[in-house]
Scaffold this active site. Structure first.
Site, PDB file in Angstrom:
ATOM      1  N   ASP A  59       0.010   5.245   0.598  1.00 48.37           N
ATOM      2  CA  ASP A  59      -0.027   5.991   1.681  1.00 48.37           C
ATOM      3  C   ASP A  59      -0.603   5.449   3.337  1.00 48.37           C
ATOM      4  O   ASP A  59      -1.016   4.377   3.097  1.00 48.37           O
ATOM      5  CB  ASP A  59      -1.162   6.741   1.111  1.00 48.37           C
ATOM      6  CG  ASP A  59      -1.334   8.428   1.916  1.00 48.37           C
ATOM      7  OD1 ASP A  59      -0.147   9.381   2.723  1.00 48.37           O
ATOM      8  OD2 ASP A  59      -2.429   8.843   1.405  1.00 48.37           O
ATOM      9  N   ASP A  88       1.009  -1.220  -0.672  1.00 43.71           N
ATOM     10  CA  ASP A  88       0.135   0.009   0.185  1.00 43.71           C
ATOM     11  C   ASP A  88       1.080   1.102   0.004  1.00 43.71           C
ATOM     12  O   ASP A  88       2.053   1.184   0.494  1.00 43.71           O
ATOM     13  CB  ASP A  88      -0.693  -0.469   1.642  1.00 43.71           C
ATOM     14  CG  ASP A  88      -1.423   1.124   0.997  1.00 43.71           C
ATOM     15  OD1 ASP A  88      -2.359   1.494   0.073  1.00 43.71           O
ATOM     16  OD2 ASP A  88      -1.807   1.835   2.238  1.00 43.71           O
ATOM     17  N   ASP A  92      -1.125  -0.403   6.011  1.00 45.51           N
ATOM     18  CA  ASP A  92      -1.296   0.430   7.272  1.00 45.51           C
ATOM     19  C   ASP A  92      -3.375   0.597   7.691  1.00 45.51           C
ATOM     20  O   ASP A  92      -3.411   0.841   9.337  1.00 45.51           O
ATOM     21  CB  ASP A  92      -0.862   1.450   6.755  1.00 45.51           C
ATOM     22  CG  ASP A  92      -1.817   2.584   6.492  1.00 45.51           C
ATOM     23  OD1 ASP A  92      -2.501   2.151   4.720  1.00 45.51           O
ATOM     24  OD2 ASP A  92      -1.984   3.403   6.646  1.00 45.51           O
TER      25      ASP A  92
END
Ligand code: MG
Length: 268
Positions: free
Chosen positions: A14, A12, A211
Site C-alpha cells: 500500500d 511494501d 513509503d
C-alpha cells in the site's frame, strides 16, 4: 547506492504498488521489468487481516501479474513461520485477530484454543474484539504464555478515519501484563528475514522499497539493507517527512517506481 549488485527486492504494497483499490502508475511495468531481469521480489505488508492468497488475488485484479503466494509475506505469514520454527505442530494457540489470521494458523497445524492453559498468545488486528477476549489474553500472558504480535502499527486506516491498529492492542496488553510482545512486522527484523529467506538473498544486496520512513525504511536500514523511499504513499513530501535517526535514512528517495526504474536502468 550501487544498483548493479542488487539481487533481490522487497516491496511494501500500500502506497508503493497501489493506493486503496487503484494500482499506482508504472507499478505493473516495474514488476515486469524486475521479472525480465530475473530479479526476484517479495511483497511485504504489516496487514494481518488478509491472507497472502487475498493479496495474490488483489495483485491479479490490479493488473500486477501472477505472484507466487510464497512471495507474499504479510505479518500473519511471518507469525505462522515463527510458530513453525519454535513450536511443534499441534501446539494450541490463542488468537486475537481476524479470520484470515486464524485460517493461516490453523492451516499451519496449530489448533485455536480458548483453554486456561495455552502456550502461545498471538495478537493481530481484531475487528470483533471484546473485553472478555482481551482479558483471556492478558491472563494467559500473565500465566507465562509466549506473547507474539503480528505488527505494531498504532493505527489502521479505515474509510472513516485512523482506527486503533494492532499496535494499540499490543500496547493495551503490554500495560496489563508488563510483558512486551515479540513483534513480527516492519520495522522489526522477522519480516525482512522471512522475505529474504524466500528470495534467497542477503541484506546488503536486497533493496527494500517502501513509503513509510519509520517502518519500511528504518527497519531495513537497521539490518544493513539498502532502502528506497517512494513518495506515492504516506510520505508525500521529503522535506516535511518525520525525522529519522541518521543510520535509518533511505539510501535513495524517488518520486515513484518509474523514477526508481530509470535510476536503476541507468546504473546498469
Ligand atoms: Mg505502505
Amino acid at each position: 547506492m550501487t544498483f548493479a549488485g542488487l539481487d533481490g527486492v522487497i516491496l511494501d504494497m500500500d502506497g508503493v504498488l497501489w493506493r486503496g483499490n487503484e494500482a499506482l502508475p508504472g507499478a505493473a511495468a516495474f514488476l515486469d521489468w524486475l521479472r525480465s531481469r530475473g530479479i526476484p521480489f517479495a511483497l511485504a505488508s504489516n496487514n494481518s487481516s488478509r491472507t497472502p492468497r487475498d493479496f495474490v488475488r488483489k495483485c491479479a485484479q490490479l493488473g500486477l501479474g501472477i505472484i507466487d503466494e510464497r512471495h507474499i509475506v504479510n505479518s500473519g505469514a511471518v507469525a505462522v513461520a515463527y510458530l513453525l520454527a519454535h513450536y511443534p505442530p499441534g501446539t494450541p494457540v490463542y488468537v486475537l485477530g481476524g479470520d484470515g489470521l486464524k485460517e493461516m494458523v490453523v492451516r499451519a497445524g496449530f489448533p485455536l484454543s480458548d483453554a486456561d492453559k495455552v502456550p502461545v498468545v498471538l495478537v493481530g488486528i481484531d475487528f470483533n474484539l471484546t473485553y472478555e477476549r482481551l482479558k483471556r489474553a492478558a491472563y494467559l500472558v500473565r500465566g507465562g504464555a509466549a506473547f507474539v504480535g503480528t505488527n505494531a502499527d498504532a493505527t489502521f486506516p479505515m474509510p472513516d478515519g485512523q482506527a486503533p491498529g494492532a499496535g494499540s492492542l499490543l500496547a493495551l496488553l503490554h500495560t496489563a501484563t508488563g510483558v512486551a510482545p515479540r513483534v513480527m512486522g516492519k520495522p522489526e527484523a522477522p519480516m525482512y528475514h522471512a522475505a529474504m529467506q524466500v528470495l534467497g538473498t542477503q541484506p546488503a544486496s536486497t533493496l527494500m522499497i517502501g513509503d513509510r520512513l519509520d517502518t519500511d525504511i528504518a527497519g531495513a536500514r537497521r539490518l544493513g539493507m539498502p532502502a528506497a523511499l517512494v513518495l506515492t504513499g504516506v510520505t508525500e513530501d521529503e522535506e516535511r517527512a518525520i525525522p529519522v535517526l541518521p543510520g535509518e535514512q533511505p539510501t535513495v528517495t524517488v518520486p515513484d517506481l518509474p523514477a526508481l526504474q530509470v535510476l536503476w536502468q541507468a546504473a546498469l
